[in-house]
Design a protein around this motif. Structure first.
Motif, PDB file in Angstrom:
ATOM      1  N   TYR A 106      67.831  33.122  32.908  1.00 57.31           N
ATOM      2  CA  TYR A 106      66.700  32.590  32.137  1.00 57.31           C
ATOM      3  C   TYR A 106      67.124  31.763  30.923  1.00 57.31           C
ATOM      4  CZ  TYR A 106      67.297  36.903  29.390  1.00 57.31           C
ATOM      5  OH  TYR A 106      67.812  37.925  28.635  1.00 57.31           O
ATOM      6  N   THR A 107      68.406  31.818  30.555  1.00 58.74           N
ATOM      7  CA  THR A 107      68.807  30.958  29.430  1.00 58.74           C
ATOM      8  C   THR A 107      69.323  29.597  29.908  1.00 58.74           C
ATOM      9  OG1 THR A 107      71.008  31.950  29.372  1.00 58.74           O
ATOM     10  CG2 THR A 107      69.378  32.868  27.873  1.00 58.74           C
ATOM     11  N   VAL A 126      67.037  26.369  29.973  1.00 58.70           N
ATOM     12  CA  VAL A 126      66.540  25.733  28.743  1.00 58.70           C
ATOM     13  C   VAL A 126      67.443  24.600  28.252  1.00 58.70           C
ATOM     14  CG1 VAL A 126      65.324  27.813  28.006  1.00 58.70           C
ATOM     15  CG2 VAL A 126      67.597  27.335  27.097  1.00 58.70           C
ATOM     16  N   TYR A 127      68.654  24.540  28.764  1.00 60.06           N
ATOM     17  CA  TYR A 127      69.547  23.448  28.353  1.00 60.06           C
ATOM     18  C   TYR A 127      69.309  22.177  29.172  1.00 60.06           C
ATOM     19  CZ  TYR A 127      71.844  27.239  25.948  1.00 60.06           C
ATOM     20  OH  TYR A 127      72.097  28.309  25.127  1.00 60.06           O
ATOM     21  N   LEU A 147      62.312  33.814  40.193  1.00 59.93           N
ATOM     22  CA  LEU A 147      62.241  32.907  39.037  1.00 59.93           C
ATOM     23  C   LEU A 147      61.903  31.483  39.453  1.00 59.93           C
ATOM     24  CD1 LEU A 147      65.349  34.091  36.972  1.00 59.93           C
ATOM     25  CD2 LEU A 147      62.953  34.596  36.519  1.00 59.93           C
ATOM     26  N   HIS A 161      79.895  24.654  30.174  1.00 65.93           N
ATOM     27  CA  HIS A 161      79.279  25.133  28.941  1.00 65.93           C
ATOM     28  C   HIS A 161      78.038  24.291  28.655  1.00 65.93           C
ATOM     29  CE1 HIS A 161      78.965  26.183  24.624  1.00 65.93           C
ATOM     30  NE2 HIS A 161      79.482  27.320  25.035  1.00 65.93           N
ATOM     31  N   LYS A 196      61.676  12.203  29.798  1.00 63.34           N
ATOM     32  CA  LYS A 196      60.271  12.434  29.421  1.00 63.34           C
ATOM     33  C   LYS A 196      59.814  13.790  29.888  1.00 63.34           C
ATOM     34  CE  LYS A 196      58.338   7.849  28.867  1.00 63.34           C
ATOM     35  NZ  LYS A 196      57.466   6.820  29.443  1.00 63.34           N
TER      36      LYS A 196
END
Lengths: 506, 293
Positions: free
Chosen positions: B20-21, B24-25, B57, B224, B293
């Motif tokens: 889940y992290t 977000v990147y 997910l 990373h 966008k």
């Protein structure tokens, strides 16, 4: 001998009510003449003598400041003597209380301390009170500005103030800038000493009579106590982390900087403050690049001054730094060498009764939070398990004063959501929060229609805070409702003295 | 319009937090790893976790890849049998050396697609070229199945096989990189470059991106999250390139040269290959803008 005994009328026409000498207790501009000059005694005495001379007795209020942070030895030194003297039932008014003050536990248990005013409360001390409920009164949480107001308007009446000085002369002139235990600005007790009935300076660095760099002048000081050490220099001078290396922190910080830039608030002569959280400090890194590229110089940065803000200031990106509390040795040396790195009192910083206080002049404030709810209320005191783990600090003051207040926070910590339906403890009212930036979404308080349109114009995608909360709940599940006891163990006071929320025992 | 793939972020499949992290990147792809980053004792647990995560997910626009264990390992079949029915549609096959490796995977996927009523051919393969043998066989590997959508280069195993050090300059990788890009061009599939291991050396990373972009790579594996934005920025066509392409395409509009012939733009000759390059630059730029966008 030396005591003034004179019969005075209660009222004098053309003058008004007569307040006899020695009865004004709300405002002390200078130490009594009798204490300083007429006796011709040295002010420099032992801590025990100083406490005895101060007239401290059961039921009084003592005050401390937290500039020594986790390195503070002062509270322990003082309470050891107080305990030895058998004085009980004291109210402790501290600008904040750290983990190092777990040593006070025994003095709470034995009834030496029965009431506490503080900005922050945590660790074993907080656990003891929250689980065993053994203070006479709830802990009263005050903002830095609220505390200054309360002392000034008499809501807190300090009997004896203890002030740590890393540099002090025998008359009591002092600062926190120099010496082996230097901590920088001494902004919080600047208020205490003006209103306390007695003030005791405690130093580990007695210097020849000072004629410059005096942060608190001798006039307010009743006694000077020299001790071996006022604190652990390594723990005193630790600053907040400069820039995070954690990619999530940097992602949030970058998003926040993009929002700030898009908002139009980063412009010539603007003013800025960032809380000491690692994400808010990291915002500085991205703002720096933008300011430099666009040749923007801000008027001032303020608050707790960190190396990050010093970097911006010394790069010529801000004209002034207003400093109430200095974090880290880099910032301490900046305070000493830079004329425009200016020390300020808690009153000048954030007192809501002071119309000219710095927070009222802030354009941008970046805050951290342990929780934020769908009404933008912020919790910065209790954790996900309901325990008291944090502080109000100056957050509610700056949020009220700043034109734009942005909260930066991860959307979840471990498995707990940070954006929730209701925060466990309201510490800063949501009406003063404008934008929330998390790694999963940016939310604008619906009250700020101006910001909603300007961010939209600048291609910043925002979402409603309810949608964001629902998205986070999909990952974390809906948090359980915290079960608490019925005993009130903490009161969150707003900066004006009104009560924002209550914390119960666990 | 083909999906834009520039960054493939590696995530060990046994770390629940990363599921889940990582999204977000905003990487173009996440590549959950069942191979090198997973200890033998963790292989089953990682696979189980991955299957449950894929089922439950929503990764939005992010393309999900799984790096399975190679065909020579005892985990290979179990990996494929678990992840394809769970919904994984992109598989990176590591240490691929011959077309037989691809054919083996292709057949296995085929049988699973039939068994689970999954659209035949919908599961794609990105082959990992990581050995000297794999480099030389790249062409037959890429042509072994219609499922192959890309080649990815693995420099660590490649240099280990040759018994040489990997340098920041990367001269030792030039032959392999050229070969991979050439084969990818031949089959019109993606060429993904190897990881940059020194996460603290972002300047070196940017230099490497510039170098592999010049060779013809259009994507890179990342280890990373901090590498993603750097990679995306460095892969962007430059302002000068965009301006030049726009001028060329504008001039072409008014001249009938798209199928042959030559015109002059700013004193320089423009013919079909130049026009094709200009179109590629504008297409990439437009995709990037749309994606951002």
């Amino acid at each position: 001998m030396g005591k003034i005994i004179r019969k005075l009328p209660e009222y004098i026409e053309g003058y008004g009510k007569v307040v006899p000498y020695g009865t004004i207790i709300t405002k002390k501009e200078k130490a009594k003449l009798s204490d300083v000059v007429t006796k011709k005694n040295s002010k420099v005495i032992s801590l025990e003598e100083a406490i005895i001379n101060s007239g401290l007795i059961d039921g009084m209020t003592v005050s401390f400041h937290h500039h020594l942070r986790n390195g503070d030895y002062i509270m322990e030194l003082v309470f050891k003597i107080i305990n030895k003297l058998g004085i009980k039932d004291l109210t402790l008014s501290a600008s904040s209380i750290s983990k190092t003050h777990d040593c006070l536990l025994e003095y709470i248990k034995d009834g030496t301390i029965t009431k506490i005013y503080t900005s922050g409360f945590r660790s074993a001390l907080a656990n003891e009170i929250q689980y065993n409920f053994n203070l006479k009164a709830p802990v009263i949480f005050m903002t830095h500005g609220g505390r200054a107001r309360a002392i000034e308007d008499g809501s807190i009446s300090i009997d004896v103030s203890f002030v740590a000085a890393s540099c002090c002369d025998k008359l009591g002139n002092m600062n926190g800038k120099y010496g082996k235990s230097a901590f920088g600005a001494i902004g919080y007790p600047m208020v205490d000493v003006k209103y306390a009935k007695k003030t005791i300076a405690i130093t580990d660095n007695l210097v020849p009579i000072m004629d410059k760099d005096i942060s608190i002048p001798k006039d307010y000081i009743d006694s000077v106590v020299v001790v071996e050490s006022i604190g652990n220099p390594q723990l005193i001078a630790t600053g907040a982390t400069r820039i995070s290396r954690n990619p999530m922190d940097l992602l949030i910080a970058k998003k926040a900087a993009n929002v700030l830039i898009a908002s139009g608030y980063i412009k010539e002569n603007y003013s800025f403050q960032a809380g000491s959280g690692v994400i808010s400090l990291s915002v500085c890194k991205f703002i720096r690049e933008y300011m430099k590229k666009n040749s923007i110089t801000g008027e001032f940065a303020s608050g707790g001054i960190t190396a990050n803000l010093v970097d911006l200031f010394e790069a010529g990106l801000f004209r002034k730094l207003y400093d109430v509390q200095t974090f880290g040795s880099d910032a301490i040396s900046s305070l000493n060498r830079n004329e425009n790195h200016i020390e300020m009192s808690a009153d000048e910083y954030a007192n809501p009764a002071n119309k000219e206080c710095i927070v009222n002049k802030l354009d941008v404030m970046i805050l951290s939070a342990t929780e934020i709810d769908v009404n933008f209320n912020i919790n910065s005191v209790t954790g996900s398990d309901g325990r008291m783990i944090g502080a109000l600090g100056g957050a509610p003051d700056t949020a009220a004063g700043a034109k734009l207040t942005i909260v930066v926070a991860p959307s979840m910590r471990k498995r707990f959501p940070i954006v929730v339906d209701n925060v466990k403890t309201i510490c800063t009212p949501g009406e003063n929060i404008d934008i929330l930036v998390t790694e999963r979404g940016i939310c604008v308080n619906p009250r700020r229609t101006d910001l909603i349109s300007i961010l939209k114009r600048n291609n910043i995608v925002t979402t409603s805070i309810v949608t964001l909360k629902n998205d986070i709940y999909k990952l974390t599940g809906v948090p359980n409702i915290l079960k608490t006891g019925d005993n009130i163990v903490g009161i969150i006071e707003y900066r004006d003295g009104s009560v924002l929320d209550i914390i119960y025992d666990l | 319009m083909k999906k834009l793939i520039r960054s493939m972020l590696f995530c060990p499949a046994n770390n629940p937090k990363l599921y889940y992290t990582a999204p977000v990147y905003n990487p173009d792809c996440i590549i959950f790893d069942l191979e090198d980053s997973i200890e033998v004792s963790e292989k089953d647990a990682a696979r189980d976790l991955l299957v449950e995560a894929i089922k439950s997910l929503d990764f939005g626009n992010i393309e999900i890849f799984v790096r399975v264990n190679s065909v020579t390992t005892p985990y290979f079949e179990d990996d494929i049998k678990a992840i394809v029915p769970a919904g994984v549609r992109n598989i990176r096959l590591p240490m691929c050396q011959t077309k037989e490796d691809v054919i083996k995977l292709d057949k296995l996927i085929n049988s699973i697609e039939v068994e689970y009523d999954i659209e035949i051919g919908s599961t794609k393969i990105q082959v990992g070229i990581e050995t000297p043998k794999g480099v030389l066989n790249a062409s037959e590997i890429a042509g072994a199945s219609n499922r192959v959508i890309g080649l990815s280069f693995g420099a660590e195993d490649y240099t280990a096989s040759l018994g040489i050090d990997r340098t920041k300059e990367g001269k030792e990788l030039l032959f392999a990189r050229n070969m991979i890009v050439n084969v990818a061009g031949m089959y019109d599939i993606a060429a993904t470059d190897t990881v940059w291991a020194d996460i603290n050396d972002s300047d070196g990373f940017v230099e490497e991106i510039k170098a592999i972009k010049a060779l013809g790579f259009n994507s890179k594996s990342c280890i990373h999250p901090s590498q993603i934005d750097i990679l995306h920025d460095a892969l962007k066509p430059t302002e000068e390139q965009i301006k030049k392409a726009m001028v060329i395409l504008d001039a072409v509009k008014n001249a009938d040269v798209e199928n042959g012939g030559v015109i002059q733009v700013d004193g320089k000759m423009v013919d079909v290959p130049v026009i094709t390059k200009a179109k590629k630059i504008m297409s990439l730029y437009e995709k990037m803008m749309k994606w951002e966008k």
